[in-house]
Design a protein around this motif. Structure first.
Motif, mmCIF file in Angstrom:
data_model
loop_
_atom_site.group_PDB
_atom_site.id
_atom_site.type_symbol
_atom_site.label_atom_id
_atom_site.label_comp_id
_atom_site.label_asym_id
_atom_site.label_seq_id
_atom_site.Cartn_x
_atom_site.Cartn_y
_atom_site.Cartn_z
ATOM 1 N N GLU A 262 0.836 -1.214 0.000
ATOM 2 C CA GLU A 262 0.000 0.000 0.000
ATOM 3 C C GLU A 262 0.861 1.251 0.000
ATOM 4 N N PHE A 263 0.371 2.265 -0.698
ATOM 5 C CA PHE A 263 1.107 3.526 -0.737
ATOM 6 C C PHE A 263 0.168 4.677 -1.070
ATOM 7 N N VAL A 264 0.657 5.864 -0.705
ATOM 8 C CA VAL A 264 -0.046 7.102 -1.050
ATOM 9 C C VAL A 264 0.873 7.890 -1.973
ATOM 10 N N GLY A 265 0.315 8.539 -2.973
ATOM 11 C CA GLY A 265 1.156 9.324 -3.867
ATOM 12 C C GLY A 265 0.339 10.239 -4.754
ATOM 13 N N ARG A 266 1.095 10.938 -5.611
ATOM 14 C CA ARG A 266 0.469 11.960 -6.446
ATOM 15 C C ARG A 266 0.304 11.453 -7.876
ATOM 16 N N VAL A 267 -0.886 11.649 -8.409
ATOM 17 C CA VAL A 267 -1.164 11.210 -9.779
ATOM 18 C C VAL A 267 -0.398 12.122 -10.739
ATOM 19 N N ILE A 268 0.434 11.512 -11.612
ATOM 20 C CA ILE A 268 1.151 12.347 -12.586
ATOM 21 C C ILE A 268 0.757 12.009 -14.026
ATOM 22 N N GLN A 269 -0.030 10.951 -14.189
ATOM 23 C CA GLN A 269 -0.495 10.617 -15.532
ATOM 24 C C GLN A 269 -1.762 9.771 -15.407
ATOM 25 N N GLN A 270 -2.638 9.944 -16.398
ATOM 26 C CA GLN A 270 -3.944 9.263 -16.326
ATOM 27 C C GLN A 270 -4.292 8.810 -17.742
ATOM 28 N N THR A 271 -4.706 7.541 -17.891
ATOM 29 C CA THR A 271 -4.987 7.083 -19.264
ATOM 30 C C THR A 271 -6.468 6.962 -19.569
ATOM 31 N N SER A 272 -7.338 7.274 -18.603
ATOM 32 C CA SER A 272 -8.760 7.109 -18.918
ATOM 33 C C SER A 272 -9.571 8.265 -18.342
ATOM 34 N N THR A 273 -10.810 8.305 -18.767
ATOM 35 C CA THR A 273 -11.696 9.355 -18.252
ATOM 36 C C THR A 273 -12.751 8.733 -17.333
ATOM 37 N N GLN A 274 -12.500 7.484 -16.895
ATOM 38 C CA GLN A 274 -13.489 6.767 -16.082
ATOM 39 C C GLN A 274 -13.605 7.317 -14.653
ATOM 40 N N ARG A 275 -12.593 8.063 -14.214
ATOM 41 C CA ARG A 275 -12.648 8.623 -12.860
ATOM 42 C C ARG A 275 -12.560 10.141 -12.945
ATOM 43 N N PRO A 276 -13.678 10.793 -13.316
ATOM 44 C CA PRO A 276 -13.621 12.247 -13.418
ATOM 45 C C PRO A 276 -13.323 12.925 -12.083
ATOM 46 N N ASP A 277 -13.510 12.185 -10.980
ATOM 47 C CA ASP A 277 -13.224 12.782 -9.666
ATOM 48 C C ASP A 277 -11.732 12.780 -9.346
ATOM 49 N N ILE A 278 -10.913 12.107 -10.170
ATOM 50 C CA ILE A 278 -9.469 12.103 -9.924
ATOM 51 C C ILE A 278 -8.775 12.806 -11.083
ATOM 52 N N ARG A 279 -7.887 13.744 -10.719
ATOM 53 C CA ARG A 279 -7.185 14.485 -11.762
ATOM 54 C C ARG A 279 -5.686 14.423 -11.507
ATOM 55 N N VAL A 280 -4.935 14.702 -12.545
ATOM 56 C CA VAL A 280 -3.490 14.773 -12.380
ATOM 57 C C VAL A 280 -3.189 15.812 -11.289
ATOM 58 N N GLY A 281 -2.328 15.455 -10.371
ATOM 59 C CA GLY A 281 -1.999 16.342 -9.247
ATOM 60 C C GLY A 281 -2.683 15.901 -7.956
ATOM 61 N N ASP A 282 -3.750 15.108 -8.077
ATOM 62 C CA ASP A 282 -4.454 14.650 -6.865
ATOM 63 C C ASP A 282 -3.627 13.606 -6.110
ATOM 64 N N ILE A 283 -3.964 13.465 -4.832
ATOM 65 C CA ILE A 283 -3.302 12.457 -4.001
ATOM 66 C C ILE A 283 -4.251 11.274 -3.845
ATOM 67 N N VAL A 284 -3.712 10.074 -4.086
ATOM 68 C CA VAL A 284 -4.531 8.861 -3.959
ATOM 69 C C VAL A 284 -3.817 7.828 -3.092
ATOM 70 N N LEU A 285 -4.617 6.924 -2.554
ATOM 71 C CA LEU A 285 -4.099 5.745 -1.855
ATOM 72 C C LEU A 285 -4.289 4.551 -2.779
#
Ligand SMILES: NC(=O)c1ccc[n+]([C@@H]2O[C@H](COP(=O)([O-])OP(=O)(O)OC[C@H]3O[C@@H](n4cnc5c(N)ncnc54)[C@H](OP(=O)(O)O)[C@@H]3O)[C@@H](O)[C@H]2O)c1
Length: 415
Positions: free
Chosen positions: A81-104
């Motif tokens: 498990e890890f937490v980190g910052r999204v730096i690239q995204q290949t789909s539009t299936q998660r409009p609530d997550i954007r590049v720059g967001d923090i995810v687990l």
């Protein structure tokens, strides 16, 4: 790959490097090694590339290396498990997550090393990525992901417990959701656990008791809270002196000391004169055996060895009153056919989009509302070099119900 939301992100997003540092296991029973100039994962469709900022260490990370299991190939990259910052995204299936967001990310898909935690950049399935609300201290979430997914799927699917949904979520019934999936979308090796392991009439009712053995473990600390929200009463067995206060605070209705198990069984027998049909063991085969014998003894069902077979039950229960034991670590050596043994089908989290999304969204909301009490956590700086010594400290038992989270430096925001 470009992303239209890149410009709106408050922090500069690093360009995607080709090479990175990883922690590798070259062979079982050898120490992990930090190696540079390793490839950064290439994303597949429906994934995020995440710059790892904090890694939660789990017992499986040292156990799999020491005992040589769950190591699909060498060199192996572990880390659950890890937490980190999204730096690239290949789909539009998660409009609530954007590049720059923090995810687990909870890396239940340990066969895909691109998704493992012990590296600087990792791939994450977009559907199960847990969005971290900006109101919380993000590295703390790296301590709770595996425990939450395990407890939620264990209680929700294995036992069919239902939970009141926070905020926008309705009642959470993971067993119904799992059963309503096409069979082709549930891995075959967990079909029995999902479709046949608990008859509807056996599901727990409000006010039923559940025994949680090894109740101080982080997974159990989350399970206690979920069980209470679902209306159960919790009988926790753990070191009373070390963990009693904390477990009561989490909601345990009764805490029994673990150090003398015959005495513990006697004490429960005399103080709690109600049937107990459900249990979780978080420790191992011997304690799972104790839990099984304990459940059986509450109904007068005896476990005895016969000459010809290991498994004998003399007093069969009707299927509607079967007893249920979830084993997180190992199962009892001698089985009792009146006690159904459950193993958590944790792979549902990464193999089934609906379940992965639901559990991830639930955790994200709980992190935001602050309703879920997170485990005490020891944070450590020093990055990937600290993984091997950190795992040794977990193995020594010194953490005693706490999680260890390793922070990686993030040159982009100076933390
Ligand atoms: N099957 C799955 O999908 C799955 C998923 C997650 C975890 N797991 C497994 O579940 C287990 C628990 O994981 P975790 O991360 O929650 O563990 P953890 O937090 O690291 O567990 C540590 C706790 O276990 C307690 N403990 C150790 N030996 C005990 C014993 N003999 N009796 C009672 N308590 C004992 C310790 O109590 P003291 O403080 O008193 O020493 C300590 O508080 C691990 O074996 C892990 O590998 C399985």
């Amino acid at each position: 790959m470009t992303n239209p939301v890149l410009a709106e992100s408050p922090l500069p997003i690093p360009s995607i490097p080709k090479l990175q540092t990883q922690v590798l296991l070259h062979k079982a029973r050898q120490p992990y090694e930090v190696e540079t100039a390793r490839k950064v994962p290439i994303l597949e469709s429906g994934e995020l590339l995440v710059q790892v900022q904090a890694i939660g260490l789990n017992p499986i990370d040292w156990k799999s290396a020491d005992y040589g299991f769950a190591l699909p190939a060498f060199p192996c990259i572990n880390g659950r498990e890890f937490v980190g910052r999204v730096i690239q995204q290949t789909s539009t299936q998660r409009p609530d997550i954007r590049v720059g967001d923090i995810v687990l990310s909870v890396c239940t898909d340990y066969r895909d090393f691109r998704k493992s935690a012990f590296q600087e950049y990792a791939a994450v399935n977009d559907f199960s990525a847990v969005r971290i609300p900006s109101s919380i201290h993000a590295p703390s979430a790296a301590a709770v992901g595996v425990a939450f997914v395990t407890a939620a799927i264990g209680l929700g699917v294995c036992l069919g417990l239902t939970f009141p949904g926070p905020e926008t979520l309705q009642l959470i019934d993971l067993l119904d959701v799992a059963k309503s999936q096409p069979k082709s979308e549930i891995p075959e090796d967990v079909h029995e656990e999902v479709f046949d392991a608990i008859p509807p009439s056996n599901r727990p009712h409000t006010g039923d008791w559940i025994l949680i053995y090894g109740a101080s473990s982080v997974t159990a600390q989350i399970a206690i809270q979920l069980a209470k929200w679902a209306g159960l009463k919790v009988l926790a067995v753990a070191s009373l002196q070390k963990h009693g206060d904390r477990l009561r605070l989490l909601g345990a209705d009764k805490v029994i000391d673990r150090h003398d198990l015959s005495k513990a069984a006697e004490q429960i027998r005399s103080e709690l004169r109600v049937p107990i049909r459900f249990a979780i063991d978080t420790v191992g085969s011997e304690t799972a055996q104790w839990c099984q014998n304990f459940l059986a003894s509450r109904t007068g069902v005896q476990v005895r060895r016969s000459f010809f077979q290991n498994v004998t039950n003399y007093l069969g229960l009707s299927s509607s009153s079967l007893l249920h034991l979830i084993c997180l670590t190992d199962t009892p050596k001698v089985k009792n056919t009146n006690v159904r043994i459950h193993k958590v089908p944790i792979k549902l989290f990464h193999t089934n989009r609906t379940i992965g999304r639901m559990v991830g969204q639930w955790l994200s909301i709980l992190l935001g509302t602050g309703d879920l009490q997170l485990p005490d956590t020891v944070f450590e700086d020093g990055g990937l070099d600290m993984v091997q010594p950190g795992l040794q400290r977990i193995k020594s038992g010194e953490l005693s119900g706490k999680r260890r989270v390793i922070r990686l430096s993030d040159p982009q925001n100076g933390s």
